[in-house]
Design a protein around this motif. Sequence first.
Motif, PDB file in Angstrom:
ATOM      1  N   TYR A 264       2.330   0.239  -7.339  1.00  0.00           N
ATOM      2  CA  TYR A 264       1.081   0.902  -7.274  1.00  0.00           C
ATOM      3  C   TYR A 264       1.066   1.773  -6.166  1.00  0.00           C
ATOM      4  CZ  TYR A 264       0.251  -1.553 -11.821  1.00  0.00           C
ATOM      5  OH  TYR A 264       0.468  -1.951 -12.965  1.00  0.00           O
ATOM      6  N   ARG A 265       1.316   1.149  -4.927  1.00  0.00           N
ATOM      7  CA  ARG A 265       1.189   2.103  -3.852  1.00  0.00           C
ATOM      8  C   ARG A 265       2.276   3.181  -3.884  1.00  0.00           C
ATOM      9  NH1 ARG A 265       1.155  -3.202  -1.382  1.00  0.00           N
ATOM     10  NH2 ARG A 265       3.321  -2.704  -0.575  1.00  0.00           N
ATOM     11  N   GLY A 266       3.524   2.981  -4.535  1.00  0.00           N
ATOM     12  CA  GLY A 266       4.536   3.858  -4.568  1.00  0.00           C
ATOM     13  C   GLY A 266       4.449   4.936  -5.575  1.00  0.00           C
ATOM     14  N   VAL A 267       3.714   4.372  -6.842  1.00  0.00           N
ATOM     15  CA  VAL A 267       3.368   5.311  -7.973  1.00  0.00           C
ATOM     16  C   VAL A 267       2.226   6.367  -7.434  1.00  0.00           C
ATOM     17  CG1 VAL A 267       2.467   5.738 -10.191  1.00  0.00           C
ATOM     18  CG2 VAL A 267       4.210   4.156  -9.832  1.00  0.00           C
ATOM     19  N   ALA A 268       1.369   5.796  -6.698  1.00  0.00           N
ATOM     20  CA  ALA A 268       0.072   6.786  -6.106  1.00  0.00           C
ATOM     21  C   ALA A 268       0.621   7.516  -5.036  1.00  0.00           C
ATOM     22  CB  ALA A 268      -0.794   5.885  -5.393  1.00  0.00           C
ATOM     23  N   SER A 269       1.625   7.308  -4.410  1.00  0.00           N
ATOM     24  CA  SER A 269       2.352   8.374  -3.268  1.00  0.00           C
ATOM     25  C   SER A 269       3.015   9.558  -4.164  1.00  0.00           C
ATOM     26  CB  SER A 269       3.295   7.354  -2.337  1.00  0.00           C
ATOM     27  OG  SER A 269       2.598   6.394  -1.388  1.00  0.00           O
ATOM     28  N   LEU A 270       3.644   9.001  -5.128  1.00  0.00           N
ATOM     29  CA  LEU A 270       4.428   9.968  -5.761  1.00  0.00           C
ATOM     30  C   LEU A 270       3.352  11.159  -6.354  1.00  0.00           C
ATOM     31  CD1 LEU A 270       7.194   7.964  -7.909  1.00  0.00           C
ATOM     32  CD2 LEU A 270       7.581   9.505  -5.784  1.00  0.00           C
ATOM     33  N   VAL A 271       2.173  10.702  -6.789  1.00  0.00           N
ATOM     34  CA  VAL A 271       1.291  11.741  -7.237  1.00  0.00           C
ATOM     35  C   VAL A 271       0.395  12.190  -6.202  1.00  0.00           C
ATOM     36  CG1 VAL A 271       1.404  10.709  -9.667  1.00  0.00           C
ATOM     37  CG2 VAL A 271      -0.466  10.034  -8.186  1.00  0.00           C
ATOM     38  N   GLY A 272       0.742  12.178  -5.072  1.00  0.00           N
ATOM     39  CA  GLY A 272       0.066  12.794  -3.952  1.00  0.00           C
ATOM     40  C   GLY A 272      -1.039  12.075  -3.393  1.00  0.00           C
ATOM     41  N   MET A 273      -1.348  10.658  -3.639  1.00  0.00           N
ATOM     42  CA  MET A 273      -2.280   9.877  -2.897  1.00  0.00           C
ATOM     43  C   MET A 273      -1.844   9.323  -1.548  1.00  0.00           C
ATOM     44  SD  MET A 273      -3.939   7.756  -6.123  1.00  0.00           S
ATOM     45  CE  MET A 273      -4.554   8.745  -7.271  1.00  0.00           C
ATOM     46  N   GLU A 274      -2.401   8.953  -0.700  1.00  0.00           N
ATOM     47  CA  GLU A 274      -2.182   8.353   0.490  1.00  0.00           C
ATOM     48  C   GLU A 274      -2.359   6.862   0.275  1.00  0.00           C
ATOM     49  OE1 GLU A 274      -3.324   8.049   5.148  1.00  0.00           O
ATOM     50  OE2 GLU A 274      -3.710  10.127   4.026  1.00  0.00           O
ATOM     51  N   ALA A 275      -1.346   6.083   0.532  1.00  0.00           N
ATOM     52  CA  ALA A 275      -1.402   4.675   0.459  1.00  0.00           C
ATOM     53  C   ALA A 275      -2.122   4.048   1.880  1.00  0.00           C
ATOM     54  CB  ALA A 275      -0.073   4.000   0.354  1.00  0.00           C
ATOM     55  N   ILE A 276      -3.251   3.454   1.664  1.00  0.00           N
ATOM     56  CA  ILE A 276      -3.920   2.915   2.489  1.00  0.00           C
ATOM     57  C   ILE A 276      -3.624   1.532   2.963  1.00  0.00           C
ATOM     58  CG2 ILE A 276      -6.162   2.094   3.197  1.00  0.00           C
ATOM     59  CD1 ILE A 276      -7.295   4.544   1.507  1.00  0.00           C
ATOM     60  N   ARG A 277      -2.797   1.100   4.091  1.00  0.00           N
ATOM     61  CA  ARG A 277      -2.675  -0.326   4.555  1.00  0.00           C
ATOM     62  C   ARG A 277      -3.790  -0.990   4.824  1.00  0.00           C
ATOM     63  NH1 ARG A 277       2.498  -0.829   2.705  1.00  0.00           N
ATOM     64  NH2 ARG A 277       3.601   1.345   3.073  1.00  0.00           N
ATOM     65  N   PHE A 278      -3.527  -2.247   4.457  1.00  0.00           N
ATOM     66  CA  PHE A 278      -4.593  -3.300   4.732  1.00  0.00           C
ATOM     67  C   PHE A 278      -4.117  -4.691   4.570  1.00  0.00           C
ATOM     68  CE2 PHE A 278      -4.550  -2.745   0.319  1.00  0.00           C
ATOM     69  CZ  PHE A 278      -4.611  -3.980  -0.368  1.00  0.00           C
ATOM     70  N   GLU A 279      -4.626  -5.602   5.264  1.00  0.00           N
ATOM     71  CA  GLU A 279      -4.300  -7.031   5.215  1.00  0.00           C
ATOM     72  C   GLU A 279      -5.139  -7.724   4.051  1.00  0.00           C
ATOM     73  OE1 GLU A 279      -1.861  -8.598   6.984  1.00  0.00           O
ATOM     74  OE2 GLU A 279      -1.701  -6.424   7.842  1.00  0.00           O
ATOM     75  N   GLY A 280      -4.353  -8.696   3.526  1.00  0.00           N
ATOM     76  CA  GLY A 280      -4.974  -9.492   2.481  1.00  0.00           C
ATOM     77  C   GLY A 280      -4.590  -9.135   1.306  1.00  0.00           C
ATOM     78  N   ASP A 281      -4.846  -9.952   0.168  1.00  0.00           N
ATOM     79  CA  ASP A 281      -4.580  -9.769  -1.098  1.00  0.00           C
ATOM     80  C   ASP A 281      -5.590 -10.265  -2.282  1.00  0.00           C
ATOM     81  OD1 ASP A 281      -4.658 -12.494  -1.223  1.00  0.00           O
ATOM     82  OD2 ASP A 281      -2.637 -12.960  -2.213  1.00  0.00           O
ATOM     83  N   ARG A 282      -6.902 -10.284  -1.744  1.00  0.00           N
ATOM     84  CA  ARG A 282      -8.040 -10.638  -2.427  1.00  0.00           C
ATOM     85  C   ARG A 282      -8.781  -9.102  -2.600  1.00  0.00           C
ATOM     86  NH1 ARG A 282      -8.258 -13.470  -5.612  1.00  0.00           N
ATOM     87  NH2 ARG A 282     -10.385 -14.021  -5.601  1.00  0.00           N
TER      88      ARG A 282
END
Length: 160
Positions: free
Chosen positions: A12-30
Amino acid sequence: MRAGAIAVYPMYRGVASLVGMEAIRFEGDRPRHEIDALVGAWDEFDFFFIHVKKTDSYGEDGDFDAKVHEIEAVDAEIPRILELGPGALIVTGDHSTPAVLRSHSWHPVPTLLWSPHAMPDAARGFGERACAGGQLGLCHATTLIPQAMAHAGRLKRYGA
């Protein structure tokens, strides 16, 4: 429009990047970690896409109780999102994944569009049946972003 994407799952980060969104990095999975990232990046973007993967994967595992627990964890974060003062908020899924089927399905997904300018409707819950009877009814997904932008006052008026 500057768009940020918050997602645990790499696809989902990759697809978002492909459509021009910036993937926001963060820690955790909740969900709370994703909303922590939202709070931290709130002033940097005009639009956010937040994807919670575990609601889907627990459905694929057939683990109804875990899926409910994850949905409740998302629900618990909604007040934090609203405290930020969004112009509009959409809560929905990219597809249905009933735990009983252990698979993606053809069923409509519940959709909520909240805005300070939205008209209340008769829906009193957030589920397939309640949402189908709400103001949006059964709508095509392509109408959601224009609806949210209109509710947020982000569309230009023509003629009037």
